[in-house]
Design a protein around this motif. Structure first.
Motif, PDB file in Angstrom:
ATOM      1  N   ASN A 120     -16.871 -10.270  12.848  1.00 48.42           N
ATOM      2  CA  ASN A 120     -15.946 -11.001  13.716  1.00 48.42           C
ATOM      3  C   ASN A 120     -14.808 -10.072  14.175  1.00 48.42           C
ATOM      4  O   ASN A 120     -14.063  -9.547  13.341  1.00 48.42           O
ATOM      5  CB  ASN A 120     -15.378 -12.189  12.953  1.00 48.42           C
ATOM      6  N   PRO A 121     -14.639  -9.892  15.475  1.00 46.86           N
ATOM      7  CA  PRO A 121     -13.592  -8.977  15.950  1.00 46.86           C
ATOM      8  C   PRO A 121     -12.201  -9.605  15.967  1.00 46.86           C
ATOM      9  O   PRO A 121     -11.204  -8.894  16.171  1.00 46.86           O
ATOM     10  CB  PRO A 121     -14.047  -8.656  17.379  1.00 46.86           C
ATOM     11  N   ASP A 122     -12.109 -10.932  15.767  1.00 48.11           N
ATOM     12  CA  ASP A 122     -10.819 -11.612  15.865  1.00 48.11           C
ATOM     13  C   ASP A 122     -10.675 -12.660  14.763  1.00 48.11           C
ATOM     14  O   ASP A 122     -10.678 -13.858  15.017  1.00 48.11           O
ATOM     15  CB  ASP A 122     -10.685 -12.273  17.240  1.00 48.11           C
ATOM     16  N   PRO A 123     -10.537 -12.235  13.502  1.00 47.40           N
ATOM     17  CA  PRO A 123     -10.415 -13.209  12.417  1.00 47.40           C
ATOM     18  C   PRO A 123      -9.167 -14.086  12.537  1.00 47.40           C
ATOM     19  O   PRO A 123      -9.208 -15.268  12.190  1.00 47.40           O
ATOM     20  CB  PRO A 123     -10.381 -12.347  11.153  1.00 47.40           C
ATOM     21  N   ALA A 124      -8.075 -13.544  13.057  1.00 48.07           N
ATOM     22  CA  ALA A 124      -6.854 -14.344  13.196  1.00 48.07           C
ATOM     23  C   ALA A 124      -7.069 -15.468  14.210  1.00 48.07           C
ATOM     24  O   ALA A 124      -6.690 -16.625  13.970  1.00 48.07           O
ATOM     25  CB  ALA A 124      -5.689 -13.457  13.613  1.00 48.07           C
ATOM     26  N   ALA A 127      -9.254 -18.136  12.680  1.00 47.64           N
ATOM     27  CA  ALA A 127      -8.518 -18.981  11.751  1.00 47.64           C
ATOM     28  C   ALA A 127      -7.672 -20.008  12.485  1.00 47.64           C
ATOM     29  O   ALA A 127      -7.566 -21.169  12.067  1.00 47.64           O
ATOM     30  CB  ALA A 127      -7.648 -18.118  10.837  1.00 47.64           C
ATOM     31  N   ARG A 128      -7.081 -19.618  13.608  1.00 47.53           N
ATOM     32  CA  ARG A 128      -6.248 -20.558  14.368  1.00 47.53           C
ATOM     33  C   ARG A 128      -7.086 -21.695  14.956  1.00 47.53           C
ATOM     34  O   ARG A 128      -6.638 -22.845  15.012  1.00 47.53           O
ATOM     35  CB  ARG A 128      -5.491 -19.810  15.470  1.00 47.53           C
ATOM     36  N   VAL A 129      -8.302 -21.389  15.398  1.00 45.93           N
ATOM     37  CA  VAL A 129      -9.197 -22.443  15.895  1.00 45.93           C
ATOM     38  C   VAL A 129      -9.496 -23.447  14.784  1.00 45.93           C
ATOM     39  O   VAL A 129      -9.498 -24.668  15.000  1.00 45.93           O
ATOM     40  CB  VAL A 129     -10.510 -21.829  16.423  1.00 45.93           C
ATOM     41  N   LEU A 130      -9.708 -22.957  13.580  1.00 42.75           N
ATOM     42  CA  LEU A 130     -10.038 -23.836  12.454  1.00 42.75           C
ATOM     43  C   LEU A 130      -8.842 -24.699  12.066  1.00 42.75           C
ATOM     44  O   LEU A 130      -8.990 -25.890  11.774  1.00 42.75           O
ATOM     45  CB  LEU A 130     -10.514 -23.001  11.265  1.00 42.75           C
ATOM     46  N   PRO A 146     -11.173  -6.324   5.109  1.00 41.36           N
ATOM     47  CA  PRO A 146      -9.787  -6.605   5.515  1.00 41.36           C
ATOM     48  C   PRO A 146      -9.605  -7.995   6.119  1.00 41.36           C
ATOM     49  O   PRO A 146      -8.505  -8.548   6.099  1.00 41.36           O
ATOM     50  CB  PRO A 146      -9.496  -5.516   6.554  1.00 41.36           C
ATOM     51  N   ALA A 147     -10.683  -8.568   6.670  1.00 43.16           N
ATOM     52  CA  ALA A 147     -10.565  -9.896   7.279  1.00 43.16           C
ATOM     53  C   ALA A 147     -10.171 -10.949   6.255  1.00 43.16           C
ATOM     54  O   ALA A 147      -9.553 -11.956   6.615  1.00 43.16           O
ATOM     55  CB  ALA A 147     -11.880 -10.285   7.949  1.00 43.16           C
ATOM     56  N   VAL A 154      -3.290 -16.445   7.733  1.00 40.61           N
ATOM     57  CA  VAL A 154      -3.194 -17.441   8.801  1.00 40.61           C
ATOM     58  C   VAL A 154      -3.385 -18.855   8.249  1.00 40.61           C
ATOM     59  O   VAL A 154      -2.670 -19.788   8.623  1.00 40.61           O
ATOM     60  CB  VAL A 154      -4.215 -17.151   9.914  1.00 40.61           C
ATOM     61  N   LEU A 155      -4.336 -19.020   7.349  1.00 41.16           N
ATOM     62  CA  LEU A 155      -4.620 -20.350   6.822  1.00 41.16           C
ATOM     63  C   LEU A 155      -3.608 -20.803   5.774  1.00 41.16           C
ATOM     64  O   LEU A 155      -3.412 -22.003   5.562  1.00 41.16           O
ATOM     65  CB  LEU A 155      -6.024 -20.378   6.204  1.00 41.16           C
ATOM     66  N   GLY A 156      -2.957 -19.843   5.134  1.00 44.27           N
ATOM     67  CA  GLY A 156      -2.094 -20.164   4.006  1.00 44.27           C
ATOM     68  C   GLY A 156      -0.955 -21.112   4.316  1.00 44.27           C
ATOM     69  O   GLY A 156      -0.559 -21.913   3.460  1.00 44.27           O
TER      70      GLY A 156
END
Length: 334
Positions: A120-124, A127-130, A146-147, A154-156
């Motif tokens: 996934n090139p954009d984990p942040a 996470a925001r979509v979720l 690192p993801a 982001v989820l925390g």
């Protein structure tokens, strides 16, 4: 010879009859496959499981046959199509219905499931979509490198409680009382293979045993469907859930199969699947099947839907889970 107004016509009538028989024959065949898929042998090549993975698409075949019957004005074909239509509606028609409206007094959890992809090139952004889905629980697979720290960061803020084992993780709005690694590794896989966890979530309606799993991948080749490791992992996971002492269980994960596939029978025989929604999740570019699942015991998965695409090759899914539902097939809850 067949008499018609304006002359004698023989060949067209015979042709129409033959065309009607062909359409009718194919219609009966489709009805047999959709309605009696359980009798299709799984050897060689696990053909039964392969067919079961795409059963809902039998409806598309029925639509094509309907168009052919109309174009060719085949009354026999149109009548014969009533059989596969009835079989398909009985098996899948309920999934087309809209989800039930929100019930203020219901004991409901919203859960989000996503294979985020190890590339996934954009984990942040993922996470925001979720987070935007507003779930109570978020289950992730292929959380690597690192993801992992990105997802935690982001989820925390919205999900202060989380557990990660191997490449799977669970984020929760509610406290996690217990957490542990699940051993669902096929015997032939290397010891470092780790794709399962169990956590007990202190939900407002009582404890929930939340399972997150990523079953082994399958491959389709000249020899058919290669699914032995997945099937073995499903059996191991099914045995663990069968022994679960917490009454309410929610399983979230990339199970690499649909709920119609007999390879998941160790799970689907004791857990409820979604009652509404197809939510085809894979591949993200052209979703053909839902292999990202939310299943539950002592609860009903009342509706499941896909979320916007992320940087993964899977689409996320979100499901509404209503607690204290009847167990599947009338089985008493443990």
């Amino acid at each position: 010879m067949v008499k018609r107004a304006g002359g004698d016509v023989t060949a067209p009538a015979v042709g129409e009859g033959r065309r009607g028989v062909v359409v009718a024959g194919v219609a009966v065949g489709v009805a047999g496959v959709v309605g009696l898929h359980g009798v299709i042998p799984n050897t060689p090549g696990r053909i039964g499981s392969l067919v079961e993975s795409f059963l809902p698409w039998g409806g598309v075949v029925v639509v094509l046959l309907f168009v052919v019957a109309l174009v060719r004005r085949s009354g026999v074909g149109l009548v014969a199509l009533l059989l596969p239509v009835a079989v398909w509606v009985q098996g899948f028609g309920g999934l087309l219905l809209p989800g039930p409206g929100a019930d203020i007094g219901s004991r409901e959890l919203v859960v989000v499931q996503h294979n985020v992809s190890d590339e996934n090139p954009d984990p942040a952004g993922t996470a925001r979509v979720l987070v935007a889905a507003g779930g109570d629980l978020i289950a992730l697979e292929e959380v690597v490198g690192p993801a992992s720290a990105v997802y935690e960061g982001v989820l925390g803020a919205d999900y202060p409680h989380h557990a990660v084992y191997g490449t799977v993780g669970l984020w929760s709005k509610y406290p996690i009382a217990e957490e542990q690694l699940l051993d669902i590794r096929p015997r032939t896989f290397e010891a470092g293979w780790s794709r399962g966890l169990r956590a007990v979530v202190r939900a407002p309606y009582g404890d929930v045993a939340a399972y997150v799993a990523h079953l082994p991948s399958v491959r389709v080749g000249a020899g058919g469907l290669a699914s032995s490791p997945r099937d073995e992992s499903a059996r191991r996971l099914g045995n663990l859930i069968r022994g679960e002492k917490v009454r309410t269980v929610i399983l979230m994960g990339d199970l690499n199969s649909t709920v119609d596939d007999r390879g998941l029978e160790p799970l689907t025989s004791q857990l409820n699947a979604a009652e509404r929604g197809f939510a085809f999740s894979y591949p993200a570019a052209l979703p053909l099947a839902r292999i990202d699942q939310v299943l539950a015991r002592s609860a009903a998965v009342s509706h499941i839907r896909t979320l916007p695409a992320t940087g993964s090759d899977h689409l996320p899914v979100a499901a509404r889970v209503t607690l204290d539902a009847r167990p599947p097939s009338g089985r008493p809850a443990p």
